[in-house]
Design a protein around this motif. Structure first.
Motif, PDB file in Angstrom:
ATOM      1  N   ALA A  21       0.839  -1.200   0.000  1.00 32.74           N
ATOM      2  CA  ALA A  21       0.000   0.000   0.000  1.00 32.74           C
ATOM      3  C   ALA A  21       0.872   1.248   0.000  1.00 32.74           C
ATOM      4  N   LYS A  22       1.955   1.236   0.763  1.00 32.29           N
ATOM      5  CA  LYS A  22       2.865   2.385   0.786  1.00 32.29           C
ATOM      6  C   LYS A  22       3.434   2.632  -0.608  1.00 32.29           C
ATOM      7  N   ARG A  23       3.842   1.569  -1.269  1.00 31.24           N
ATOM      8  CA  ARG A  23       4.376   1.688  -2.632  1.00 31.24           C
ATOM      9  C   ARG A  23       3.295   2.209  -3.583  1.00 31.24           C
ATOM     10  N   ASP A  24       2.069   1.703  -3.440  1.00 26.08           N
ATOM     11  CA  ASP A  24       0.962   2.169  -4.275  1.00 26.08           C
ATOM     12  C   ASP A  24       0.662   3.643  -4.034  1.00 26.08           C
ATOM     13  N   ILE A  25       0.751   4.067  -2.785  1.00 29.08           N
ATOM     14  CA  ILE A  25       0.534   5.474  -2.452  1.00 29.08           C
ATOM     15  C   ILE A  25       1.611   6.330  -3.106  1.00 29.08           C
ATOM     16  N   GLU A  26       2.850   5.924  -2.965  1.00 30.77           N
ATOM     17  CA  GLU A  26       3.962   6.702  -3.528  1.00 30.77           C
ATOM     18  C   GLU A  26       3.839   6.848  -5.046  1.00 30.77           C
ATOM     19  N   THR A  27       3.624   5.747  -5.730  1.00 35.24           N
ATOM     20  CA  THR A  27       3.517   5.824  -7.201  1.00 35.24           C
ATOM     21  C   THR A  27       2.224   6.514  -7.624  1.00 35.24           C
ATOM     22  N   LEU A  29       0.587   8.911  -6.014  1.00 33.80           N
ATOM     23  CA  LEU A  29       0.732  10.353  -5.830  1.00 33.80           C
ATOM     24  C   LEU A  29       1.558  10.966  -6.961  1.00 33.80           C
ATOM     25  N   ALA A  30       2.610  10.287  -7.363  1.00 34.83           N
ATOM     26  CA  ALA A  30       3.415  10.780  -8.490  1.00 34.83           C
ATOM     27  C   ALA A  30       2.577  10.809  -9.769  1.00 34.83           C
ATOM     28  N   ASP A  31       1.743   9.809  -9.951  1.00 31.74           N
ATOM     29  CA  ASP A  31       0.893   9.740 -11.146  1.00 31.74           C
ATOM     30  C   ASP A  31      -0.118  10.880 -11.220  1.00 31.74           C
ATOM     31  N   ILE A  32      -0.556  11.385 -10.054  1.00 27.96           N
ATOM     32  CA  ILE A  32      -1.546  12.466 -10.079  1.00 27.96           C
ATOM     33  C   ILE A  32      -0.904  13.843  -9.923  1.00 27.96           C
ATOM     34  N   GLY A  33       0.425  13.902 -10.024  1.00 21.46           N
ATOM     35  CA  GLY A  33       1.086  15.193 -10.109  1.00 21.46           C
ATOM     36  C   GLY A  33       1.934  15.641  -8.941  1.00 21.46           C
ATOM     37  N   PHE A  34       2.097  14.814  -7.943  1.00 22.71           N
ATOM     38  CA  PHE A  34       2.999  15.174  -6.857  1.00 22.71           C
ATOM     39  C   PHE A  34       4.439  14.986  -7.327  1.00 22.71           C
ATOM     40  N   LYS A  37       9.937  13.368  -5.000  1.00 26.36           N
ATOM     41  CA  LYS A  37      10.442  13.471  -3.623  1.00 26.36           C
ATOM     42  C   LYS A  37       9.278  13.666  -2.647  1.00 26.36           C
ATOM     43  N   GLY A  38       8.315  14.487  -3.021  1.00 28.95           N
ATOM     44  CA  GLY A  38       7.152  14.716  -2.174  1.00 28.95           C
ATOM     45  C   GLY A  38       6.311  13.464  -2.013  1.00 28.95           C
ATOM     46  N   SER A  39       6.173  12.694  -3.088  1.00 25.24           N
ATOM     47  CA  SER A  39       5.408  11.443  -3.034  1.00 25.24           C
ATOM     48  C   SER A  39       6.038  10.458  -2.066  1.00 25.24           C
ATOM     49  N   ALA A  40       7.358  10.353  -2.120  1.00 25.50           N
ATOM     50  CA  ALA A  40       8.069   9.433  -1.227  1.00 25.50           C
ATOM     51  C   ALA A  40       7.912   9.868   0.227  1.00 25.50           C
ATOM     52  N   CYS A  41       8.048  11.162   0.483  1.00 24.94           N
ATOM     53  CA  CYS A  41       7.896  11.683   1.841  1.00 24.94           C
ATOM     54  C   CYS A  41       6.479  11.443   2.344  1.00 24.94           C
ATOM     55  N   PHE A  42       5.493  11.777   1.525  1.00 25.48           N
ATOM     56  CA  PHE A  42       4.090  11.642   1.898  1.00 25.48           C
ATOM     57  C   PHE A  42       3.758  10.190   2.232  1.00 25.48           C
ATOM     58  N   ALA A  43       4.198   9.260   1.375  1.00 22.84           N
ATOM     59  CA  ALA A  43       3.934   7.837   1.603  1.00 22.84           C
ATOM     60  C   ALA A  43       4.584   7.360   2.894  1.00 22.84           C
ATOM     61  N   ILE A  62      -6.468   7.350  -3.928  1.00 22.86           N
ATOM     62  CA  ILE A  62      -5.551   7.898  -4.934  1.00 22.86           C
ATOM     63  C   ILE A  62      -5.837   7.278  -6.293  1.00 22.86           C
ATOM     64  N   GLU A  63      -6.032   5.982  -6.305  1.00 22.66           N
ATOM     65  CA  GLU A  63      -6.286   5.279  -7.566  1.00 22.66           C
ATOM     66  C   GLU A  63      -7.557   5.788  -8.256  1.00 22.66           C
TER      67      GLU A  63
END
Length: 99
Positions: A21-27, A29-34, A37-43, A62-63
């Motif tokens: 789930a953490k990996r899904d959150i990170e990717t 967030l990047a897919d929707i424009g984060f 670096k911010g996506s990794a921190c947020f996740a 997110i999905e």
């Protein structure tokens, strides 16, 4: 011995679910424009603050979104004060990182 093995298997399964789930959150967030670096921190921040089930709910939110603004609207509409608070705290922690 069987109880210990079952307990270990359950722990490993829960950890794997949370990591996925953490990996899904990170990717996601990047897919929707984060920014990456911010996506990794947020996740990472969400992983520290939420249960495996809550992380999965965030990943699902997110999905289901196409843009950052939709994600924040989805979080507000999710009906979970814990998730909303964790998202707000993660946003602040990542916007103002401690040295």
């Amino acid at each position: 011995m069987l109880r210990v093995s079952c307990a270990m298997a359950a722990l490993l399964f829960a950890t794997a679910c949370a990591t996925g789930a953490k990996r899904d959150i990170e990717t996601g967030l990047a897919d929707i424009g984060f920014p990456e670096k911010g996506s990794a921190c947020f996740a990472s921040e969400l992983d520290d603050r939420l249960s495996a089930e809550e992380l999965r709910r965030v990943a699902d939110l997110i999905e289901a979104t196409q843009e950052r603004s939709e994600f924040f609207s989805a979080v507000r509409g999710a009906g979970s004060p814990q998730i909303a608070a964790a998202v707000a705290a993660a946003g602040l922690a990542c916007a103002f990182p401690q040295s």
